[in-house]
Each structure stands twice: as C-alpha cells, then as structure tokens.
Motif scaffolding. Structure first.
Motif, PDB file in Angstrom:
ATOM      1  N   VAL A  34     -29.819 -70.941 -31.525  1.00 14.36           N
ATOM      2  CA  VAL A  34     -30.860 -69.948 -31.235  1.00 14.36           C
ATOM      3  C   VAL A  34     -31.952 -70.623 -30.421  1.00 14.36           C
ATOM      4  CG1 VAL A  34     -32.636 -68.506 -32.257  1.00 14.36           C
ATOM      5  CG2 VAL A  34     -30.377 -68.623 -33.299  1.00 14.36           C
ATOM      6  N   GLN A  35     -32.435 -69.916 -29.397  1.00 14.48           N
ATOM      7  CA  GLN A  35     -33.420 -70.544 -28.523  1.00 14.48           C
ATOM      8  C   GLN A  35     -34.739 -70.756 -29.258  1.00 14.48           C
ATOM      9  OE1 GLN A  35     -32.525 -67.501 -25.755  1.00 14.48           O
ATOM     10  NE2 GLN A  35     -32.324 -68.949 -24.072  1.00 14.48           N
ATOM     11  N   VAL A  36     -35.496 -71.707 -28.723  1.00 16.45           N
ATOM     12  CA  VAL A  36     -36.675 -72.176 -29.436  1.00 16.45           C
ATOM     13  C   VAL A  36     -37.669 -71.043 -29.690  1.00 16.45           C
ATOM     14  CG1 VAL A  36     -37.943 -72.901 -27.379  1.00 16.45           C
ATOM     15  CG2 VAL A  36     -38.342 -74.060 -29.562  1.00 16.45           C
ATOM     16  N   GLN A  37     -37.767 -70.095 -28.752  1.00 14.42           N
ATOM     17  CA  GLN A  37     -38.762 -69.032 -28.968  1.00 14.42           C
ATOM     18  C   GLN A  37     -38.436 -68.234 -30.236  1.00 14.42           C
ATOM     19  OE1 GLN A  37     -36.845 -69.470 -26.322  1.00 14.42           O
ATOM     20  NE2 GLN A  37     -36.349 -67.578 -25.228  1.00 14.42           N
ATOM     21  N   TRP A  38     -37.156 -68.032 -30.518  1.00 16.89           N
ATOM     22  CA  TRP A  38     -36.786 -67.265 -31.702  1.00 16.89           C
ATOM     23  C   TRP A  38     -36.969 -68.100 -32.958  1.00 16.89           C
ATOM     24  CZ3 TRP A  38     -37.062 -62.469 -30.965  1.00 16.89           C
ATOM     25  CH2 TRP A  38     -36.770 -61.951 -29.703  1.00 16.89           C
ATOM     26  N   GLN A  39     -36.758 -69.417 -32.840  1.00 19.55           N
ATOM     27  CA  GLN A  39     -37.047 -70.285 -33.994  1.00 19.55           C
ATOM     28  C   GLN A  39     -38.513 -70.164 -34.393  1.00 19.55           C
ATOM     29  OE1 GLN A  39     -35.872 -74.370 -33.669  1.00 19.55           O
ATOM     30  NE2 GLN A  39     -34.049 -73.858 -32.486  1.00 19.55           N
ATOM     31  N   LEU A  40     -39.381 -70.196 -33.357  1.00 17.87           N
ATOM     32  CA  LEU A  40     -40.820 -70.105 -33.641  1.00 17.87           C
ATOM     33  C   LEU A  40     -41.139 -68.783 -34.317  1.00 17.87           C
ATOM     34  CD1 LEU A  40     -42.262 -71.571 -30.332  1.00 17.87           C
ATOM     35  CD2 LEU A  40     -42.190 -72.654 -32.572  1.00 17.87           C
ATOM     36  N   ILE A  41     -40.566 -67.715 -33.773  1.00 18.93           N
ATOM     37  CA  ILE A  41     -40.863 -66.390 -34.324  1.00 18.93           C
ATOM     38  C   ILE A  41     -40.361 -66.293 -35.766  1.00 18.93           C
ATOM     39  CG2 ILE A  41     -40.290 -63.926 -34.120  1.00 18.93           C
ATOM     40  CD1 ILE A  41     -40.359 -64.369 -31.049  1.00 18.93           C
ATOM     41  N   ALA A  42     -39.171 -66.808 -36.024  1.00 18.39           N
ATOM     42  CA  ALA A  42     -38.609 -66.748 -37.372  1.00 18.39           C
ATOM     43  C   ALA A  42     -39.465 -67.531 -38.356  1.00 18.39           C
ATOM     44  CB  ALA A  42     -37.185 -67.276 -37.360  1.00 18.39           C
ATOM     45  N   THR A  43     -39.832 -68.769 -37.972  1.00 19.86           N
ATOM     46  CA  THR A  43     -40.610 -69.593 -38.898  1.00 19.86           C
ATOM     47  C   THR A  43     -41.980 -68.987 -39.146  1.00 19.86           C
ATOM     48  OG1 THR A  43     -39.495 -71.419 -37.808  1.00 19.86           O
ATOM     49  CG2 THR A  43     -41.191 -71.981 -39.395  1.00 19.86           C
ATOM     50  N   GLY A  44     -42.588 -68.474 -38.052  1.00 22.07           N
ATOM     51  CA  GLY A  44     -43.901 -67.830 -38.205  1.00 22.07           C
ATOM     52  C   GLY A  44     -43.826 -66.652 -39.166  1.00 22.07           C
ATOM     53  N   SER A  45     -42.762 -65.873 -39.051  1.00 19.87           N
ATOM     54  CA  SER A  45     -42.624 -64.708 -39.930  1.00 19.87           C
ATOM     55  C   SER A  45     -42.506 -65.144 -41.382  1.00 19.87           C
ATOM     56  CB  SER A  45     -41.380 -63.903 -39.544  1.00 19.87           C
ATOM     57  OG  SER A  45     -41.397 -63.646 -38.166  1.00 19.87           O
ATOM     58  N   VAL A  46     -41.743 -66.233 -41.618  1.00 22.73           N
ATOM     59  CA  VAL A  46     -41.606 -66.727 -42.991  1.00 22.73           C
ATOM     60  C   VAL A  46     -42.960 -67.161 -43.528  1.00 22.73           C
ATOM     61  CG1 VAL A  46     -40.584 -68.505 -44.443  1.00 22.73           C
ATOM     62  CG2 VAL A  46     -39.207 -67.387 -42.685  1.00 22.73           C
ATOM     63  N   LEU A  47     -43.756 -67.815 -42.663  1.00 24.16           N
ATOM     64  CA  LEU A  47     -45.088 -68.258 -43.102  1.00 24.16           C
ATOM     65  C   LEU A  47     -45.944 -67.053 -43.487  1.00 24.16           C
ATOM     66  CD1 LEU A  47     -47.187 -70.442 -43.526  1.00 24.16           C
ATOM     67  CD2 LEU A  47     -47.732 -70.336 -41.108  1.00 24.16           C
ATOM     68  N   VAL A  48     -45.936 -66.032 -42.638  1.00 25.90           N
ATOM     69  CA  VAL A  48     -46.720 -64.826 -42.942  1.00 25.90           C
ATOM     70  C   VAL A  48     -46.251 -64.239 -44.272  1.00 25.90           C
ATOM     71  CG1 VAL A  48     -47.190 -62.454 -42.253  1.00 25.90           C
ATOM     72  CG2 VAL A  48     -47.304 -64.285 -40.573  1.00 25.90           C
ATOM     73  N   ALA A  49     -44.917 -64.179 -44.454  1.00 24.97           N
ATOM     74  CA  ALA A  49     -44.389 -63.619 -45.698  1.00 24.97           C
ATOM     75  C   ALA A  49     -44.888 -64.421 -46.888  1.00 24.97           C
ATOM     76  CB  ALA A  49     -42.865 -63.615 -45.652  1.00 24.97           C
ATOM     77  N   ALA A  50     -44.897 -65.749 -46.759  1.00 21.64           N
ATOM     78  CA  ALA A  50     -45.326 -66.588 -47.880  1.00 21.64           C
ATOM     79  C   ALA A  50     -46.797 -66.358 -48.216  1.00 21.64           C
ATOM     80  CB  ALA A  50     -45.083 -68.051 -47.542  1.00 21.64           C
ATOM     81  N   VAL A  51     -47.635 -66.288 -47.166  1.00 18.26           N
ATOM     82  CA  VAL A  51     -49.064 -66.075 -47.407  1.00 18.26           C
ATOM     83  C   VAL A  51     -49.295 -64.701 -48.021  1.00 18.26           C
ATOM     84  CG1 VAL A  51     -51.328 -65.912 -46.320  1.00 18.26           C
ATOM     85  CG2 VAL A  51     -49.710 -67.626 -45.547  1.00 18.26           C
ATOM     86  N   LEU A  52     -48.499 -63.731 -47.532  1.00 23.43           N
ATOM     87  CA  LEU A  52     -48.599 -62.381 -48.068  1.00 23.43           C
ATOM     88  C   LEU A  52     -48.302 -62.376 -49.564  1.00 23.43           C
ATOM     89  CD1 LEU A  52     -49.071 -59.546 -46.787  1.00 23.43           C
ATOM     90  CD2 LEU A  52     -46.608 -59.231 -46.905  1.00 23.43           C
ATOM     91  N   ILE A  53     -47.229 -63.089 -49.925  1.00 21.92           N
ATOM     92  CA  ILE A  53     -46.850 -63.159 -51.341  1.00 21.92           C
ATOM     93  C   ILE A  53     -47.979 -63.786 -52.148  1.00 21.92           C
ATOM     94  CG2 ILE A  53     -45.298 -64.301 -52.979  1.00 21.92           C
ATOM     95  CD1 ILE A  53     -43.101 -63.977 -50.821  1.00 21.92           C
ATOM     96  N   ASP A  54     -48.558 -64.849 -51.597  1.00 20.61           N
ATOM     97  CA  ASP A  54     -49.658 -65.529 -52.288  1.00 20.61           C
ATOM     98  C   ASP A  54     -50.821 -64.575 -52.515  1.00 20.61           C
ATOM     99  OD1 ASP A  54     -51.357 -67.456 -53.314  1.00 20.61           O
ATOM    100  OD2 ASP A  54     -52.044 -68.089 -51.336  1.00 20.61           O
ATOM    101  N   THR A  55     -51.200 -63.858 -51.445  1.00 19.04           N
ATOM    102  CA  THR A  55     -52.353 -62.960 -51.536  1.00 19.04           C
ATOM    103  C   THR A  55     -52.079 -61.819 -52.500  1.00 19.04           C
ATOM    104  OG1 THR A  55     -52.665 -63.462 -49.214  1.00 19.04           O
ATOM    105  CG2 THR A  55     -54.029 -61.735 -50.131  1.00 19.04           C
ATOM    106  N   VAL A  56     -50.891 -61.217 -52.349  1.00 17.84           N
ATOM    107  CA  VAL A  56     -50.562 -60.082 -53.213  1.00 17.84           C
ATOM    108  C   VAL A  56     -50.518 -60.526 -54.674  1.00 17.84           C
ATOM    109  CG1 VAL A  56     -48.719 -58.502 -53.851  1.00 17.84           C
ATOM    110  CG2 VAL A  56     -49.346 -58.776 -51.456  1.00 17.84           C
ATOM    111  N   SER A  57     -49.954 -61.697 -54.925  1.00 21.39           N
ATOM    112  CA  SER A  57     -49.843 -62.155 -56.312  1.00 21.39           C
ATOM    113  C   SER A  57     -51.225 -62.433 -56.882  1.00 21.39           C
ATOM    114  CB  SER A  57     -48.986 -63.405 -56.393  1.00 21.39           C
ATOM    115  OG  SER A  57     -49.676 -64.513 -55.877  1.00 21.39           O
ATOM    116  N   ARG A  58     -52.121 -62.944 -56.051  1.00 20.02           N
ATOM    117  CA  ARG A  58     -53.482 -63.211 -56.493  1.00 20.02           C
ATOM    118  C   ARG A  58     -54.180 -61.910 -56.857  1.00 20.02           C
ATOM    119  NH1 ARG A  58     -58.362 -66.429 -55.492  1.00 20.02           N
ATOM    120  NH2 ARG A  58     -59.538 -64.938 -54.300  1.00 20.02           N
TER     121      ARG A  58
END
Lengths: 448, 271
Positions: free
Chosen positions: A413-437
């Motif tokens: 997978v080209q690097v631009q999609w790697q960046l997008i995928a990883t960024g999305s996972v980060l957002v999801a993780a922060v979202l989980i943190d905030t929602v759980s808080r």
C-alpha cells in the motif's frame, strides 16, 4: 473494634454503618474486578458483568489486534502470519513500543512530548557517529551511554521549561521537535547518512546485532524457562504472602492464570522466532536480542512507576496536582524527571532504530514516529488527560501500530494510505479515551 | 492605614487577653490565638482575633461568607502568617511558617476539596507524600496495614476494600478517607473545612459520627461550618466571626439557633 479491623483487612466488608451502599452495578463499574472477588469464579463473574456493562479493559484492543491479524492474513494470502513476517512485525513494533513507553511517562502527568520522535533520530545519529571508523571509533557501550545522556539532557530542557516556567508542554516540545530535527541534520552532516552495518568493526557489529542478531534456539528456551520461573515465583510468593497476611490480593486462581498467560505468550513468541525464516540452505532462527532487551526495559520502568515513590508521585500529579502539591511533593522535580525519562527512553528507541536499519539518515521521520509513539500509548489504554495508564499498555499498543504498519507495507500500500490509516487509528484511540472518560464521569459506562 | 489605626487598641487588648488566660489557669487549650490581625492590602481580613482550641473538644467556627473563617484557618495551617498577634501551641508561642511546620506540630487541615487523587486507591492517598520505603521500593504491605488500622479505629467500615480507587467512593467515604489521612500522623488538632457541605443526610450522619470519634480519641477538632444542625449536633464550643472580628465564643450550651444566626448576620445578639 478488632472485628471491624478484621473486616477491613478481609477486603470485603458489608456496610455496617448506615451509609448508602452504592447500587450493585455501580460498584461493579468502579471497583477493580480483583477487589470485588475473593475466588476465581467470582472474579470471572465480576469480569463478565463489567464487560456486559461496557467496561471491558484490555479486551477490545486484543480483539482489535485479532481482527487486524485476520484481515491482513486474508488480504496478504497467508503472508502476514508467516513466522518470518511475524518476527519482522515484532522488531518493527519494538521501536513503537519503546516510544510508547517513553510517552507514557509524560502522558501520565497530562503532558505530551512531541519532540520524542526527533530525539529518537538524534539518539540514533549520535550513537552512529560515535562508532564510525575512521572517526570517533568509541566502544559501542560508551556510544550508547553518551547518546542516552544527550537525549536525557534535552528532556531536562523541555521538563524545566514546562515545570519551572510553566510553559505548555505542547508548545515547548513542538519547538523541541523542530530543534531536534535541525540538530539531527547537523549531526549527520553533508553526507546525510551513516551506516553501522560493517561486519568487521566490532563496535558497529554489536549495535547491529541488537536487533538483527538472534539468540540460539536452545538458549532462547533456557532463558524463557528461567524468566517464567522467576516471574511466576515472585508473583506467586507476593500474592500468597499478601493473602496469608490478610492484605488485599487477587484470588489464587487469578494469580495462576496470570502466570500461565505470561508463560504461554513467552512460548508463542519463542516458537514463532525459532521457526526457520531463512531458506533451507541458510537457516535463520532464534529470538532477536531486542526482544529480551525491551522486556528488561519494560520491567525496569514498571518497577519505577508501580513500586517507587517517584512513580507514585507521577500518578498523583496526573490525578490531582493540587493534592500532590499539598502533600509536599515537588511537582517541578517529578515533572522534569518524567521528561528526562521520556527522552532517555526515546533515545533508547533511537538505538533500536539504528540497529534495525543498520544505520540512520536524514530521512528519519521523527514527526511521524512520535505520533506512532503517542498512538501506541493511547491505543494501549493510557489516557491523554493524565493519571491513568500503565507502562505495559505500550506493548500491546505498539503491536497494533506495528501490525498496521507491517501489513500495509506488506501489501504494497502506498505511503499516503499508510499515513491515512495510522492517523485514523490514532483518532479512534483518542476518541475511545475521551468517550470512556466522559462515560466514567457521567456514570454511563461507554468505555469500549 | 489600617495598621496605624490598629496599633493602639491591639496592645491594649493583648494585655487584657493574656491576663484573662492566666486567670483561666488550667486552660489546657491546645492552640490559642491572641490578638491576631491579618490584612491583604487595604482589606482587613482578621481583626484582633482571640481563639482557644482545646483538645478533646469540638470547636465550631462559624460565620457568614467573608467573615474570615478561611483566612483564620489558613493562619493556623501555616499558609498565611498573621501580621500581628501570636499563636500559642500547647502554651508556647510558635511561628507556623508553612503547611509542613503545621504538620510537624500536629496540626492537620482537611480542606473542602479534600485533596484526594481520584486515580489512587485509599492506601495510596492516605500515605501520599509520606510513603514508607524499604530498600528503595514502596513498602505496600506495611502501609496497607496501618491504613486499615487507622480506618478501623475511626470506625470507618463501609468501604468495600482499601485498595479501591478513591473515585469509586461516596462523598461521605471520601470525607472519611481525607480525615483518616489527616489523623494518622499523630496529629493533635484537626481542622475540618465544611465537611458536610456537599453531603446528603446519611453521609452527613456518618461524617458527624466521625467527628465525635476524633473527639473521643482526645483530639482537638475545629469544625468550620455555617450549618446550624452540624453545630448543635457535635460542637462543644462555638466561636463566631463577623467581618473579621470574633463576636462570640463559649460553650455551645450558651447559644441557641436564634442567637447564632444573629451573631453571624449582625455581629450582635439581643439575648
């Protein structure tokens, strides 16, 4: 009164004063499952109740990891879970895990260190330059020590600015990111790349072997057996001792399960690493040295955060800095040291990176690495708001990041999609943190 | 300007008050304030305040908002230093230079916000800043045992486990943990700042029982409050502040609700 005392020591006391006992479900939400239960069966029941009510602890991350593995396994037609690739994944994850551990020190305080990625790059650069011949030609261990000390000093600078001058850590370390980027370019000079892959020069070879060298399979099993016996023995002795003295301790079955799970994951790792991942003619097998090395660092940092005053103060400041100050804790000192430890650990990740790549260059993307580090910590379950998290969570978070990174790379997978995928996972993780808080504050358990 | 005006009457009243104490003789008041003045710029927060806090008794400090209760508390806690006047601890004049110095004397303050870290458990909170360390590592076993003993001696038995995070406790239980944290250091005087302000009926009951337990243990307790129910429930003595001046002090039996309200609102009582 003696009776009351006994009851408290038992750890499970029924309300004997007319205090409103919290509703059963709320109690299940708020208390660690080990405490609500005195036997394995009741532990499992409590655990199940918590999962049903939405608070499932590390389970979703583990499930996520399984989903990622299965998806990539299908997508890559069986390549992803091959032993050769899994070892690659472990090695890549080691850098993310170590950076995640680094970030946890400051995240626990409710701060962030954005410079850690380029501190990694500078650590790698310093260590690489110091073992060049012709050049400094220093012994490998001295190169590592000097690199770590330099990284630690940068952490002291960020920490001092944050804790003594009360500048926001976001801005201080954002500036640090740019500064360390520049420092990395200065260190690597015009050539822009340094290699440590020489098989003849001992000092370079030792650094190279940290990640690329393997423990012979038999030795790997012996080491694993020793570690399991030691870990299991210490854990069992501690829990049994606490139960005997009437202190709060998990039920024996739970201790046994913990030890068994630890042994099992060790066996799986060694089994995977001992499969031949070379060819029939040139055998490559054994656990990479980096695995036990990172495990030792993990143990050290777990001890520091869970068993020392410093660690206790880090959690206290993250939980309620006012209370910590009134308790006479020097906030500035603890904060500064947390930044120092973060940077030292990031520098250590730099050594791992250097070894993994067999060299370093001006292409190291420190900005991306630091976000992977934060993501590893947050995905593992460390809160961005301070006070909540454990060093060991970086391990599982690092594995998630490593798996995504590795799988997408494997699939070309080209690097631009790697960046997008990883960024999305980060957002999801922060979202989980905030929602759980928010969930814990409002009482509706939405922690995923 | 206020300091110039304050000079004369201060000297006078200090002399009088010292005499009064001498007459009282066996006055075993743990802490005595004599003619304490405190101002912040032009604002006179405390004006020649005398106060006795005996051990084994609960003294309620009451007053309306802005009467100076907080400043007085902070003077005892070492956060503020009085501009004039003196503080006697067990009969000897002392300068309480900071919270540390106050703790060393045996004075502990439980602030209204309780100063508990929600993410730490009960034991960790009770020992925060004074952890027991053995060979560089925290001595959890010994701390847990002492915390359990302290809670038991205060008859705080509603908590399910002393290893549960403070975030999971009820308001009354949190108050109890904060008080236990304060008294486990051989303290002799405990100042409680509005301990029942945010609590329901049952929880308030629990905290007031706790206050009585402290008294039974021979500790001096100062209860800062303007809740009349609390005052007449547990207080042995009353001191009432009005606009920075102490307008009344004495055994609780000499007051009734009416007079307390009058003192708090007008600084005087017709009765």
């Amino acid at each position: 009164m003696a009776k009351a005392q006994d009851e408290i020591r038992q750890g499970a006391v029924e309300a004997s004063l007319p205090d409103t006992p919290p509703p059963a479900s709320a109690a299940v939400d708020a208390l660690p499952a080990e405490i609500v239960s005195d036997s394995l069966a009741s532990y499992l029941r409590t655990r199940a109740a918590r999962i049903r009510s939405g608070d499932s602890g590390a389970l979703p991350v583990l499930l996520g990891l399984v989903v990622i593995a299965v998806a990539f396994q299908i997508w890559t037609q069986g390549l992803f879970l091959s032993p050769g690739n899994l070892v690659n994944l472990f090695i890549e994850s080691m850098v993310f895990m170590t950076l995640g551990m680094a970030e946890i020190f400051v995240l626990l305080l409710g701060e962030i260190d954005l410079a850690a990625g380029y501190v990694l790059a500078v650590g790698a650069g310093i260590a690489a330059i110091l073992v060049q011949k012709p050049g400094f030609d220093w012994p490998w261990w001295l190169a590592i020590i000097v690199a770590l000390v330099c990284c630690g000093l940068t952490g002291a600078v960020w920490g001092t600015l944050v804790s003594r001058l009360h500048l926001p850590s976001f801005v201080v370390t954002l500036a640090g990111l740019l500064i360390m980027w520049g420092v990395m370019l200065v260190i690597l000079g015009n050539a822009g790349a340094v290699s440590i892959a020489s098989p003849i020069l001992v000092n370079q070879h030792v650094l190279y072997e940290i990640v690329n060298g393997n423990i012979p399979p038999l030795a790997g099993w012996v080491v694993l057996a020793l570690v399991v016996v030691l870990f299991g023995g210490v854990l069992w002795a501690r829990d049994a001792g606490r139960r005997r003295r009437g202190l709060v301790a998990p039920p024996p079955g739970l201790t046994a399960i913990k030890i068994a799970l630890f042994a099992l994951s060790g066996i799986v790792v060694v089994l995977i690493c001992d499969a031949n991942r070379g060819s029939a003619t040139s055998v490559v097998d054994g656990v990479p040295w980096v695995v036990p090395i990172v495990f030792i660092v993990l143990l050290l940092w777990v001890m520091l955060l869970q068993r020392t005053q410093f660690g206790r103060y880090v959690y206290a400041i993250g939980g309620n800095s006012d209370a910590a100050r009134r308790a006479g804790i020097s906030l500035a000192k603890v904060r500064t040291w947390a930044f120092v430890l973060c940077s030292v650990t990031a520098g250590f990740a730099g050594i791992l990176y250097l070894s993994w790549q067999g060299g370093t260059s001006t292409n190291v993307n420190g900005g991306q690495y630091v976000l992977y580090g934060v993501a590893a910590a947050v995905i593992g379950g460390t809160s961005l708001f301070g006070g909540r998290g454990k060093i060991a969570q970086a391990v599982i978070g690092g594995l998630v990041i490593g798996a995504i990174y590795n799988g997408l790379y494997l699939q070309g997978v080209q690097v631009q999609w790697q960046l997008i995928a990883t960024g999305s996972v980060l957002v999801a993780a922060v979202l989980i943190d905030t929602v759980s808080r928010r969930g814990t504050l409002s009482g509706s358990s939405t922690r995923i | 300007m206020s300091s110039d005006l304050g000079d004369g009457p201060l000297a006078q009243s200090t002399g009088l008050e010292l005499g009064a104490t001498a007459v009282a003789g066996s006055g075993t008041a743990l802490l005595q304030m004599r003619g304490v003045d405190k101002h912040f710029g032009p604002v006179q927060a405390l004006y020649q305040v005398d106060l006795d806090l005996p051990s084994g008794q609960v003294t309620a400090l009451c007053g309306d908002n802005g009467a100076g209760k907080s400043v007085l508390t902070r003077c005892i806690a070492g956060i503020h230093q009085p501009d004039r006047g003196e503080i006697l601890w067990e009969g000897k004049p002392v300068h309480i230079t900071g919270p540390r110095a106050a703790s060393e004397l045996g004075i502990e303050v439980v602030y209204q916000d309780l100063a508990l870290a929600d993410n730490l458990d009960i034991v960790q909170n009770m020992f925060l800043g004074r952890e027991r360390v053995r060979r560089g590592l925290l001595d959890e076993d010994s701390m847990e045992r002492s915390a359990a003993e302290t809670l038991a001696s205060l008859r705080v038995t509603t908590v399910r486990s002393i290893r549960q995070p403070v975030a999971s406790l009820s308001g009354g239980q949190r108050q109890a943990v904060a008080v236990a944290k304060a008294v486990m250091w051989n303290s002799k005087l405990v100042l409680l700042d509005e301990p029942t302000a945010a609590l329901g009926v049952v929880q308030t009951r629990m905290v007031l029982d706790l206050v009585k337990t402290l008294k039974d243990h021979g500790l001096g307790v100062m209860l800062i409050t303007h809740n009349l129910n609390d005052i007449f429930e547990v207080a042995d003595r009353l001191a009432i502040l009005h606009l920075g001046r102490k307008v009344a002090e004495g055994p609780a039996s000499e007051f009734d609700r009416q007079s307390v309200v009058e003192y708090m609102t007008t600084g005087r009582s017709e009765r």
